[in-house]
Design an enzyme around this catalytic site. Structure first.
Site, PDB file in Angstrom:
ATOM      1  N   HIS A  29      62.212  32.263  17.242  1.00 50.93           N
ATOM      2  CA  HIS A  29      61.214  32.452  16.168  1.00 50.93           C
ATOM      3  C   HIS A  29      60.903  31.143  15.447  1.00 50.93           C
ATOM      4  CE1 HIS A  29      62.176  36.786  16.583  1.00 50.93           C
ATOM      5  NE2 HIS A  29      63.422  36.339  16.675  1.00 50.93           N
ATOM      6  N   SER A  81      44.003   6.834  14.772  1.00 52.88           N
ATOM      7  CA  SER A  81      42.902   7.496  14.083  1.00 52.88           C
ATOM      8  C   SER A  81      41.888   6.430  13.678  1.00 52.88           C
ATOM      9  CB  SER A  81      43.439   8.198  12.838  1.00 52.88           C
ATOM     10  OG  SER A  81      42.407   8.355  11.881  1.00 52.88           O
ATOM     11  N   LYS A 104      48.197   6.509  11.479  1.00 48.76           N
ATOM     12  CA  LYS A 104      48.377   7.607  12.431  1.00 48.76           C
ATOM     13  C   LYS A 104      48.738   7.158  13.838  1.00 48.76           C
ATOM     14  CE  LYS A 104      46.843  11.511  11.895  1.00 48.76           C
ATOM     15  NZ  LYS A 104      47.432  12.816  11.701  1.00 48.76           N
ATOM     16  N   GLU A 164      48.337  17.004  23.532  1.00 52.90           N
ATOM     17  CA  GLU A 164      47.381  17.987  23.007  1.00 52.90           C
ATOM     18  C   GLU A 164      46.300  18.309  24.034  1.00 52.90           C
ATOM     19  OE1 GLU A 164      45.946  16.920  19.007  1.00 52.90           O
ATOM     20  OE2 GLU A 164      47.810  15.833  18.788  1.00 52.90           O
TER      21      GLU A 164
END
Ligand code: ARG
Length: 459
Positions: free
Chosen positions: A155, A276, A282, A289
């Site tokens: 979980h 970024s 970043k 992804e």
């Protein structure tokens, strides 16, 4: 004039010509198409359906076309519709009337089925090699981290201590099933459909067995209608690809999560991350992804193929021309994703200390405290209750279980003794799970050895 133009009095509308042409995407099948035609021509000559000289002329012409396509000197025509008719048209332009004998006893319906099967047999093998590279990378990572303690989750809540090597081996098993599934899928691709004709076979005495052997197929298809109508094998491959993508996306999701500042279990190599355009600080796990995102494409390809084939009456229908873009996209996508994931894993930094630190919090040793009591004769359910109360108390007092004193333990159960503390260290919790399939270092080493053996048949 179209190759099939005899019964027509008007030319095809320009719109229709563009609409039904598949050459823009099925030219990818040129090699399979020509190799299949060469086998067909040789067999026609051998069987006396055309003369051996005619067969030799056709074969020489086809070989030259193949060489020219590879050299980039052949231009395909939209008007010639697809790769099959483009090749045949070029052949006839080059060798004259004898080129028109190639299509004897054959239809584009069995021809395209053959081409896709040949293409996919290679694609399966190439995909398996990419999986193999990824599997070897996973094994190396596991081997380097048999003693890297980390929290296991259920979980997405901390559950019990495990080892990072063990965690990686879970993915090893998924991709091993994918390797096996592809081998199984290959069995059903490995049927040679030529001889099915348009749908009803042919009156020419073709030697299907000869063509099968020359093209390296295991079997010939058993029914002419099914031979031209079946695309199960393409759907099956795309289903296999979907499962590979599912596994990659779960792995990538964990990598993304672990690269966050909150987890900080790994850092991606600079070569596998991006920045970024506005936020200078970043470093984003874009590669992982994208792999996760591309999973959706492959599922889409699968749904597309299933839907194209649904409810089609026997035998061939033009709907089936729509199979190729979906199939090619699934092949390209799964292969690219496998290709990029292996070096991404290889180059990432595993932050062992953070993992070990993470394994400590969150009462990950609570089960072990209960197990300790159960081993001293306390019924497990009662032990669970006792430890649950201790956890509640510790949460209120902001303590870890190992920070309670022995008198505090003994106040709730006389079964507790001083040996408890060694029993519930993170390291001991992981080491004690030496059951086959478990996370203990020795067990993981044995699993790695077994894993290496399991890969041998795919090498
Ligand atoms: N381009 C067609 C396809 O990909 C080849 C088969 C065409 N057959 C036909 N009868 N129109 O499916």
């Amino acid at each position: 004039m179209k190759l099939w133009g005899g019964r027509f009095q008007k030319t095809t509308d320009k719109l229709v010509e563009d609409f039904h042409s598949s050459i823009s995407f099925d030219q990818r099948l040129y090699r399979q198409d020509i190799t299949g035609s060469i086998a067909h021509a040789r067999m026609l000559g051998q069987c006396g359906i055309i003369t051996t000289e005619e067969a030799a002329q056709i074969i020489a012409g086809l070989e030259q076309i193949l060489a020219d396509i590879e050299a980039g000197t052949v231009a395909f025509e939209v008007g010639a519709e697809d790769i099959h008719m483009n090749v045949e048209k070029i052949l006839t332009e080059r060798i004259g009337i004898v080129g028109k004998k190639l299509h004897t006893g054959r239809s584009r319906n069995d021809q395209v089925a053959l081409d896709i099967r040949m293409y996919l047999k290679d694609a399966v093998k190439a995909t398996q090699q990419l999986l193999l590279t990824l599997e070897n990378e996973i094994l190396q990572l596991a081997e380097a981290h048999v003693e890297t303690w980390m929290p296991g989750y259920t979980h997405l809540q901390k559950a019990q201590p495990i080892t990072f090597g063990h965690h990686m081996l879970a993915y090893f098993q998924m991709f091993l099933r994918d390797l096996e599934r592809l081998t199984d899928c290959h069995k059903r691709i490995d049927y040679m459909p030529l001889g099915s004709g348009a749908l009803a076979g042919t009156t020419f005495p073709l030697d299907r067995e000869m063509v099968r052997a020359e093209l390296g197929f295991a079997y010939v298809t058993a029914n002419s209608l099914d031979g031209v109508s079946d695309r199960d094998f393409a759907i099956e491959f795309t289903a296999c690809a979907s499962l590979i993508m599912l596994h990659l996306s779960r792995l990538c999701e964990e990598l993304i999560l672990w690269s966050t500042g909150e987890f900080a279990f790994i850092s991606m190599d600079d070569a596998y991350a991006t920045g970024s355009s506005i936020m200078p600080q970043k470093k984003n796990p874009d590669v992982a992804e994208l792999v996760r995102g591309k999973t959706g494409r492959v599922y889409g390809d699968l749904m597309g193929l299933l839907t194209i084939m649904k409810g089609l009456p026997l035998a061939y229908n033009k709907d089936m021309q729509e199979d190729k873009e979906a199939l090619f996209d699934a092949v390209d996508t799964v292969q690219k994703c496998l290709l990029v994931t292996a070096p991404m894993l290889k180059t990432m930094t595993v932050r062992k200390e953070n993992m070990a630190q993470g394994a400590k919090g969150g009462f990950t040793n609570a089960t072990d405290v209960a197990d300790y009591l159960a081993k001293k004769g306390v019924p497990f359910r009662a032990a669970h209750e006792i430890v649950g109360k201790l956890v509640l108390e510790c949460s209120e007092r902001k303590l870890a279980l190992e920070e309670l004193t022995l008198p505090e333990y003994q106040a709730v159960s006389s079964a507790f003794a001083a040996d408890l503390y060694d029993y519930i260290t993170v390291e001991h919790c992981a080491r004690a799970r030496s059951i086959p399939g478990g996370p203990a270092p020795q067990t993981v080493l044995a699993a790695i050895a077994q894993g290496k053996k399991a890969l041998e048949i795919f090498a």
